[in-house]
Design a protein around this motif. Sequence first.
Motif, PDB file in Angstrom:
ATOM      1  N   VAL A 247      -3.273  -7.152   3.537  1.00  0.00           N
ATOM      2  CA  VAL A 247      -2.124  -6.441   2.978  1.00  0.00           C
ATOM      3  C   VAL A 247      -1.933  -5.050   3.571  1.00  0.00           C
ATOM      4  N   ARG A 248      -2.847  -4.586   4.400  1.00  0.00           N
ATOM      5  CA  ARG A 248      -2.713  -3.224   4.909  1.00  0.00           C
ATOM      6  C   ARG A 248      -1.539  -3.066   5.870  1.00  0.00           C
ATOM      7  N   GLU A 249      -1.080  -4.179   6.447  1.00  0.00           N
ATOM      8  CA  GLU A 249       0.088  -4.122   7.328  1.00  0.00           C
ATOM      9  C   GLU A 249       1.388  -4.119   6.548  1.00  0.00           C
ATOM     10  N   TRP A 253       3.668   0.558  -1.012  1.00  0.00           N
ATOM     11  CA  TRP A 253       4.028   0.207  -2.390  1.00  0.00           C
ATOM     12  C   TRP A 253       3.657  -1.240  -2.691  1.00  0.00           C
ATOM     13  N   ALA A 254       3.975  -2.169  -1.793  1.00  0.00           N
ATOM     14  CA  ALA A 254       3.681  -3.587  -2.027  1.00  0.00           C
ATOM     15  C   ALA A 254       2.174  -3.835  -2.045  1.00  0.00           C
ATOM     16  N   ALA A 255       1.447  -3.183  -1.145  1.00  0.00           N
ATOM     17  CA  ALA A 255      -0.009  -3.374  -1.115  1.00  0.00           C
ATOM     18  C   ALA A 255      -0.654  -2.821  -2.381  1.00  0.00           C
ATOM     19  N   GLY A 256      -0.202  -1.650  -2.835  1.00  0.00           N
ATOM     20  CA  GLY A 256      -0.764  -1.075  -4.050  1.00  0.00           C
ATOM     21  C   GLY A 256      -0.488  -1.915  -5.282  1.00  0.00           C
ATOM     22  N   VAL A 257       0.745  -2.418  -5.390  1.00  0.00           N
ATOM     23  CA  VAL A 257       1.084  -3.247  -6.551  1.00  0.00           C
ATOM     24  C   VAL A 257       0.287  -4.544  -6.536  1.00  0.00           C
ATOM     25  N   LEU A 258       0.149  -5.166  -5.372  1.00  0.00           N
ATOM     26  CA  LEU A 258      -0.576  -6.434  -5.281  1.00  0.00           C
ATOM     27  C   LEU A 258      -2.042  -6.266  -5.672  1.00  0.00           C
TER      28      LEU A 258
END
Length: 311
Positions: A247-249, A253-258
């Motif tokens: 998820v780092r790519e 915001w999306a990586a933090g929520v996931l």
Amino acid sequence: MAAADELAFHEFEEATNLLAQTPNETTTRSDQLSPKGHVAVAMDSGGSYGAEDEVEESDKTVLLQEEKQQPGFWTFGYYQSFFDVDTSQVLDRIKGSLLPRPGHNFVRHHLRNRPDLYGPFWICATLAFVLAITGNLTLVLAQRRDPSIHYSPQFHKVTVASLTIYCYAWLVPLALWGFLRWRKGVRERMGLYTFLETVCVYGYSLFVFIPTVVLWLIPVPWLQWLFGALALALSAAGLVFTLWPVVREDTRWAAGVLLSVVVLLHALLAMGCKFYFFQPLPPEPMASPHQATSQPPATMLPPTLPRSVAA
């Protein structure tokens, strides 16, 4: 017994004698010393030697197996490869789930593109039975401390624990894999784990809760919460460190929520098991000894009529 030098190259000497007698003919000798195949030695008129190795029976078996079609997903043969794992591999993956550390990817260092369902299946089954058994033992121990608590075996906890653990270990990875697959279409640079790899990661992450559930039998509340928090931290850290390279790519915001949702669901599972399986039954109302030995109240009789009225 003949000496070793008398037996050496005996058959080659016979071939040389035959060639000397008939130099214009082709002589072929087969060496029978090899049990799996034989080597053909050909000598032509030009005096050149050639050797060709025949295909051994084991090679033929391998070729025949490769020519077979892959079984369908509705057959047991399709799932047989997912349980092809030995004890050392399972122990290595359990160790990797118990000792997460940054930069150590569980999929790359332990699965190595060979996910298995053997470990996750038995880890979930063991955790479900341990939850049900320790939940009943908690009530037994509570009854010893307080006789007012009435204990009766609660077999339905086995069903509840099995449904909860297996649904979590399969449905959450399915939703996570679907979300990552969708995000890969949005962000092409993102990686993606297979569905079985995601299930394997979640299955091995639940192993730390097995000894933790046993330690919850200690009748000290703050120790129970300490062991639960430690197990949750280790398990959630393993999931975060494994998912981070994928998820780092994505956007921050999306990586933090996931990752927050992954940790939150893990915490809800641990807290739900703690509150449901380790809550003692409420004490039943019982009459005090004084009330049990006291006499019942006297029955009120109607007053007697006056004699004048009775006459």
